[in-house]
Design an enzyme around this catalytic site. Sequence first.
Site, PDB file in Angstrom:
ATOM      1  CE  LYS A   1      45.748  51.957  42.765  1.00 24.60           C
ATOM      2  NZ  LYS A   1      46.760  51.174  42.077  1.00 24.60           N
ATOM      3  CB  THR A   2      45.206  48.725  37.714  1.00 27.98           C
ATOM      4  OG1 THR A   2      45.601  48.798  39.084  1.00 27.98           O
ATOM      5  CG2 THR A   2      46.247  47.936  36.941  1.00 27.98           C
TER       6      THR A   2
ATOM      7  CG  ASP B   1      49.730  52.406  40.720  1.00 27.00           C
ATOM      8  OD1 ASP B   1      48.734  53.065  41.052  1.00 27.00           O
ATOM      9  OD2 ASP B   1      49.767  51.157  40.786  1.00 27.00           O
ATOM     10  CD  GLU B   2      48.546  52.229  45.251  1.00 19.70           C
ATOM     11  OE1 GLU B   2      48.080  53.195  45.879  1.00 19.70           O
ATOM     12  OE2 GLU B   2      47.970  51.149  45.145  1.00 19.70           O
TER      13      GLU B   2
ATOM     14  CD  GLN C   1      42.978  53.116  48.709  1.00 19.28           C
ATOM     15  OE1 GLN C   1      43.386  51.961  48.783  1.00 19.28           O
ATOM     16  NE2 GLN C   1      42.375  53.584  47.629  1.00 19.28           N
TER      17      GLN C   1
ATOM     18  NE  ARG D   1      41.888  47.460  50.636  1.00 20.21           N
ATOM     19  CZ  ARG D   1      42.005  48.123  49.485  1.00 20.21           C
ATOM     20  NH1 ARG D   1      42.480  47.516  48.417  1.00 20.21           N
ATOM     21  NH2 ARG D   1      41.626  49.382  49.382  1.00 20.21           N
TER      22      ARG D   1
END
Length: 722
Positions: free
Chosen positions: A31-32, A217-218, A248, A599
Amino acid sequence: MAKETLNKIQKKAVEAIGSPVLIFAGAGSGKTRVLTHKIAYLIEEGEFKPEEILAVTFTNKAAEEMSKRVLSLLKQKNVQLNIGTFHSICSRLLRKEIHRLGFTRDFVIYDVQNQIALIRLVMDGMNIARNYLEPKTVRNRISNFKNKMQNPSAAKRSARTILDKTICDVFKKYQIELQKNNALDFDDLLLFPLILFEKFPEVLKKYQDKWKYVLVDEFQDTNRPQFLFINAIATVHNQICVVGDDDQSIYGWRGADIRNILDFEKSFPGCKIYKLEQNYRSTQQILNAASAVVKNNENRALKELRAMNGAGDKLGLLETNDEMEEADALISVLEKEIKMNKRTFSDFAVLYRTNVQSRALEDSLRRNGIPYKIIGGIRFYERKEVKDLLSYLQLIVNKKDTIALRRVVNFPPRGIGLKTVDKCVQEAIKSKQELFDVLADPSKMNIRGKQAEELRSFYDIISKYHDLLDKLNAGELVRTLVDETGIIKHYKRQDSLEDLERINNINEVLNSVDEFMAHNPDMLLTQFLEEVSLLTGIDRWNNQENKVTLMTVHSSKGLEFPVVFLTGLEDGLFPLYNSLHSKQELAEERRLFYVALTRAKQNVFLLYANNRRRAGADQFYGLVSRFVREIPKDHLENIKYSSALTRKIIGSNRGYSKMEVKRTVTIFDDFRVGDQIEHAIFGVGKIMALSGSGENQRVGVVFKGGLKKKLIVKFAKLKKVS
């Protein structure tokens, strides 16, 4: 810009312009990369100037990473980018506009400690006993009110009990005192821009004209004020791109609303939706296990993650007797991973649901000489000596800050006690002056002698440096202040290891001011204090240190590690007991479990204990977490562990048995100086020093490469080698 690094869906999402865009980005799906490429694409295509684009994220670390990547893609250095956290973007806006609301632009930002200190003063003034109501509880309730956008009046209208109404009364007085102190708390940073937009439409238009494309973002972590801020800016142009993963969403307890991402289409009709389902982080085994659990939640966007890193190993599952054995089992697996797979300490993350679980884990790591770091303990800028220095700086910047004044007026000790401060407070109320201003003339409070001299001296020092704010470089100012106030001299006189560490921490603050000014030569001390106040625990994390990382699952969000240990997997601990009776809270716990697993890049080890000591109880009998039971068995491998602990029942009380636990040593060598030994982690070394005997024997060892370690023989599992 090299778009060949993007997959087909990523490229489509980057090039989508002209309508709102919603990107569901599964864990590890890049995503980044998509966000940064999209910013660069908007600029390169000439659609928007860099200063017309606003990109918002949740941590300073993420914002810094995004800025670096965009500049790298553009191959330019001098580009004005608006990339920051919600709090930093709103804070910058308020520095320019808050005078309209009766504050000055040098307002200070109160962290949690300062908020509680102010609430304590408010409650004392209202004669509210601490055994009736804790200031920390009030602070949390006030934060909840603000997240729901309830002012004191609205909160009181919905209050049902006398206690609730009392909290609302404190809330009202707290807001008045904040303004008197020219201070905002974290929640105010998000709320005040909305108040400005509502009261002053020209301010809203100014920022709508300034930011013509918005990226978030997020997005699943946004609360109501954050959503309304973004909506207010973007709704006029309809040029918005949000990225997130509903699976998430783990911050509902602090106001995040998962509906913001699930209902994005309703807020921005006609939006284009893209799903990033190719995972570049984890193995398929890990993704399948994580997905099998999170699929049990009802309200979620469907997605199927495909691993680009192959099938991978099954998840290891270790059943242990209690938390001590759990910690030892973890060490055993960690040692094997280092030996068999040539891993380093920094490859490992140990995750837990609650901070209290770290104690047994730390004990075992220390016994085995394994270096570790904890994320989310006392943050650097919250340490007493650091906070004292920052309070000096806050008072110099904003002389209305009575919380900072109370903290440092007698530090280093000047003989100014609480009674003297109370006299000053009474005089300030009587004469309708600022508390700081009454210090100039102690005689009005009938304060004489040394106390009067010290008060005047303190007043003169703060006034002097306040006048120097625009004349001295911030680094020079802070160093001169530390010298003149004698803070370091004070700790040198104490002459203890703890005070030496405090001196080092103060020097670290001085270095951080110098570093800040080197990167931002035109910035003022106000900006440094703002940056410090908005730092999170993860922002100072150094992933270059070769240490095992310990942290809560919440703290691990956005990070990745080759190997993840997830501990304390019992019903009542993960998921927490309180969530078991709430469908909504259990769903969030399940998403938290999903975050923990994803993670990991290569291996996951799940650990649970059949018995665990809890606060207020001798023993807690655990049942393996329902989340572990939701993972199909073909994704799990049971790992046997033989314990070095023996247990003996030593009595019972009211039907509850008490158990004594002892550590046994199965192999013990009578070591001598000069012996060559082997350690499971550090390798081969030579004993250079010995002390004690039998099980209490300690050895000083120099390992290959010059690494020196002091070890306790009975825990270190050393073997003699010829």
